[in-house]
Design an enzyme around this catalytic site. Structure first.
Site, mmCIF file in Angstrom:
data_model
loop_
_atom_site.group_PDB
_atom_site.id
_atom_site.type_symbol
_atom_site.label_atom_id
_atom_site.label_comp_id
_atom_site.label_asym_id
_atom_site.label_seq_id
_atom_site.Cartn_x
_atom_site.Cartn_y
_atom_site.Cartn_z
ATOM 1 N N ARG A 16 0.826 -1.215 0.000
ATOM 2 C CA ARG A 16 0.000 0.000 0.000
ATOM 3 C C ARG A 16 0.860 1.264 0.000
ATOM 4 O O ARG A 16 0.479 2.277 0.586
ATOM 5 C CB ARG A 16 -0.951 0.025 1.210
ATOM 6 C CG ARG A 16 -2.000 -1.064 1.215
ATOM 7 C CD ARG A 16 -3.124 -0.729 0.240
ATOM 8 N NE ARG A 16 -4.272 -1.581 0.449
ATOM 9 C CZ ARG A 16 -5.379 -1.199 1.084
ATOM 10 N NH1 ARG A 16 -5.491 0.014 1.556
ATOM 11 N NH2 ARG A 16 -6.370 -2.039 1.228
ATOM 12 N N ARG A 65 -3.011 7.081 1.164
ATOM 13 C CA ARG A 65 -3.436 8.314 1.842
ATOM 14 C C ARG A 65 -2.434 8.912 2.814
ATOM 15 O O ARG A 65 -2.559 10.068 3.193
ATOM 16 C CB ARG A 65 -4.760 8.064 2.573
ATOM 17 C CG ARG A 65 -5.928 7.993 1.623
ATOM 18 C CD ARG A 65 -7.105 7.326 2.260
ATOM 19 N NE ARG A 65 -6.768 5.951 2.596
ATOM 20 C CZ ARG A 65 -7.611 5.077 3.125
ATOM 21 N NH1 ARG A 65 -8.833 5.433 3.412
ATOM 22 N NH2 ARG A 65 -7.222 3.850 3.382
HETATM 23 O O1 CP3 Z 1 0.247 0.914 -3.285
HETATM 24 C C1 CP3 Z 1 -0.289 -0.202 -3.417
HETATM 25 O O2 CP3 Z 1 -0.067 -1.164 -2.664
HETATM 26 C C2 CP3 Z 1 -1.159 -0.439 -4.641
HETATM 27 C C3 CP3 Z 1 -2.529 -0.239 -4.494
HETATM 28 C C4 CP3 Z 1 -3.442 -1.154 -3.690
HETATM 29 C C5 CP3 Z 1 -4.657 -0.671 -3.139
HETATM 30 N N1 CP3 Z 1 -5.348 -1.714 -2.636
HETATM 31 C C6 CP3 Z 1 -5.085 0.737 -3.160
HETATM 32 C C7 CP3 Z 1 -6.137 1.192 -2.257
HETATM 33 C C8 CP3 Z 1 -3.394 -2.522 -3.429
HETATM 34 C C9 CP3 Z 1 -2.297 -3.519 -3.734
HETATM 35 C C10 CP3 Z 1 -4.610 -2.861 -2.766
HETATM 36 C C11 CP3 Z 1 -4.975 -4.231 -2.368
HETATM 37 C C12 CP3 Z 1 -6.173 -4.467 -1.552
HETATM 38 N N2 CP3 Z 1 -7.385 -3.838 -1.624
HETATM 39 C C13 CP3 Z 1 -6.278 -5.492 -0.595
HETATM 40 C C14 CP3 Z 1 -5.214 -6.511 -0.282
HETATM 41 C C15 CP3 Z 1 -4.127 -5.939 0.553
HETATM 42 C C16 CP3 Z 1 -4.484 -5.736 1.964
HETATM 43 O O3 CP3 Z 1 -4.423 -4.578 2.400
HETATM 44 O O4 CP3 Z 1 -4.762 -6.724 2.653
HETATM 45 C C17 CP3 Z 1 -7.570 -5.431 -0.032
HETATM 46 C C18 CP3 Z 1 -8.128 -6.317 1.042
HETATM 47 C C19 CP3 Z 1 -8.268 -4.387 -0.704
HETATM 48 C C20 CP3 Z 1 -9.678 -3.970 -0.505
HETATM 49 C C21 CP3 Z 1 -9.787 -2.583 -0.060
HETATM 50 N N3 CP3 Z 1 -9.482 -1.472 -0.829
HETATM 51 C C22 CP3 Z 1 -10.224 -2.130 1.206
HETATM 52 C C23 CP3 Z 1 -10.642 -3.021 2.345
HETATM 53 C C24 CP3 Z 1 -10.196 -0.738 1.150
HETATM 54 C C25 CP3 Z 1 -10.733 0.188 2.197
HETATM 55 C C26 CP3 Z 1 -9.852 0.291 3.356
HETATM 56 C C27 CP3 Z 1 -8.923 1.437 3.137
HETATM 57 O O5 CP3 Z 1 -7.724 1.254 3.305
HETATM 58 O O6 CP3 Z 1 -9.471 2.503 2.835
HETATM 59 C C28 CP3 Z 1 -9.670 -0.335 -0.108
HETATM 60 C C29 CP3 Z 1 -9.418 1.049 -0.578
HETATM 61 C C30 CP3 Z 1 -8.055 1.355 -1.121
HETATM 62 N N4 CP3 Z 1 -7.291 0.543 -1.914
HETATM 63 C C31 CP3 Z 1 -7.363 2.580 -0.948
HETATM 64 C C32 CP3 Z 1 -6.174 2.482 -1.663
HETATM 65 C C33 CP3 Z 1 -5.107 3.536 -1.821
HETATM 66 C C34 CP3 Z 1 -7.884 3.796 -0.200
HETATM 67 C C35 CP3 Z 1 -8.845 4.474 -1.096
HETATM 68 C C36 CP3 Z 1 -8.891 5.957 -0.943
HETATM 69 O O7 CP3 Z 1 -8.015 6.673 -1.493
HETATM 70 O O8 CP3 Z 1 -9.858 6.426 -0.331
#
Ligand code: CP3
Length: 340
Positions: A23, A27
């Site tokens: 990630r 943010r």
């Molecule tokens: O930089 C990176 O790693 C690449 C981008 C990336 C994102 N999500 C961007 C993201 C990657 C590799 C993921 C994977 C992802 N997404 C997973 C597996 C990894 C992990 O963390 O276990 C999962 C379970 C998700 C599902 C997901 N996406 C959730 C549960 C959420 C909400 C929780 C949160 O952190 O807000 C997201 C949103 C998300 N994915 C954001 C980002 C940058 C935040 C969105 C925003 O900008 O508001």
């Protein structure tokens, strides 16, 4: 081209331990928030110029040794035909979770080059810009199934486990359709230019070893076996891997991702000499003072050095509240302390 990361994946000699951060585009970075201020998250994922821009930010600002495609694991699930939105408070939400055969029948296996063409375009832009390797990714079939069946995040994964235990045939058909989707999606990413792929199994740690072996691992193995001929290293990350490493290492992946709830020395011992490892600092360690943080980094490096290859990473994603200067400190410290 800095290929230290790919060398460590393959277990070859390196000048220092490569590091990237799960990630890493997100943010905690003001530069990300600036881009995200103008567009919603899904639009950001689907606009190649913007997705590439935020993927590049941590490479330029932190000096990490690999970039990761900016997208989300749920993007291909939406393309299977499920209405997805991201809620500020609840995270991802599918309005109509899969609970019946009729709902399952309506799901398609998307053709990545058509329904997900923006992903290939993002990868092509990134490959032109990058001087470090690009990691593509997908959710693992089980983790994607939990979102599809629960309709979002979950505490006990009751609907998923009910389908597993009460309606095994439907569960199997659903997992097979997801497996086909993930395989085609990752193959398309590799053919577009991804030089490594990571499979995120964020929720497989809620399964005991027997159920992991029966209900999650076979589908991951199918994905990995189908991609083996593509010639790129595969990282398999299971959050909550501690009790599952014996099974995880049979997945076919060259690199085993390790979360922080197991000591790295024990993880390396359990994984053995045939696989590289990635991990495993607690993301909350980035809230320590720099002296304490440096000590923790040194400890992970020392233990990871005994593996076939070690890629330094956090044990899970970096938290939005994390001070950027500590992330930068981490990257520099890993490079400094591991220099051979
Ligand atoms: O930089 C990176 O790693 C690449 C981008 C990336 C994102 N999500 C961007 C993201 C990657 C590799 C993921 C994977 C992802 N997404 C997973 C597996 C990894 C992990 O963390 O276990 C999962 C379970 C998700 C599902 C997901 N996406 C959730 C549960 C959420 C909400 C929780 C949160 O952190 O807000 C997201 C949103 C998300 N994915 C954001 C980002 C940058 C935040 C969105 C925003 O900008 O508001």
């Amino acid at each position: 081209m800095n290929d230290t990361f790919l060398k460590a994946c393959r277990g070859e000699a390196v000048d220092y331990t490569p590091v990237w951060i799960m990630r890493q585009a997100g943010r905690y970075m003001p530069e990300y928030r600036a881009v995200r201020g103008d567009v919603d998250f899904l639009t950001l994922c689907k606009t190649p110029e913007l997705a590439a821009k935020v993927s590049l930010q941590p490479v330029d600002i932190l000096g990490v040794d690999a970039a990761i495609l900016f997208s989300d694991i749920l993007i291909p699930v939406e393309a299977m035909g499920m209405g997805l939105h991201f809620s500020e408070s609840k995270g991802p939400v599918f309005s109509e979770p899969i609970r019946s055969r009729a709902q399952f029948e309506k799901l398609i296996v998307p053709v990545p080059e058509d329904e997900l063409s923006f992903v290939g375009e993002t990868i092509k832009i990134l490959r032109r810009e990058l001087k470090v390797p690009l990691i593509g990714f997908s959710g693992a079939p089980f983790t994607l199934a939990t979102y599809m069946i629960e309709g979002g995040g979950s505490k006990n994964f009751l609907y998923t486990k009910k389908m597993m235990y009460q309606n095994g045939a439907l569960y199997k058909h659903l997992m097979e359709k997801i497996t086909d989707t993930v395989t085609a999606y990752l193959r398309a990413q590799i053919r577009a230019g991804a030089q490594c792929v990571q499979i995120f199994d964020t929720w497989a740690g809620v399964l005991g070893p027997e159920d992991f072996k029966a209900y999650a691992l076979p589908y991951v193995k199918t994905v990995i076996a189908a991609l083996q001929g593509e010639g790129v290293p595969i990282i398999y990350f299971v959050n909550g891997c501690a009790g599952l490493l014996k099974e995880i290492k049979t997945s076919g992946a060259q690199v085993i991702g390790v979360d922080w709830k197991i000591d790295m020395a024990e993880a390396v011992r359990k994984v053995g000499k045939d696989y590289s490892v990635q991990g495993n600092l607690d993301p909350c360690a980035l809230f320590m003072g720099q002296k304490g943080l440096a000590k923790k980094i040194q400890s992970v490096l020392k233990k990871g050095a005994k593996a076939k290859g070690h890629i330094f990473n956090l044990g899970h994603g970096v938290l939005p509240e994390t001070p950027v200067e500590n992330v930068k400190f981490l990257v520099d410290k890993v490079h400094e302390l591991s220099r051979r």
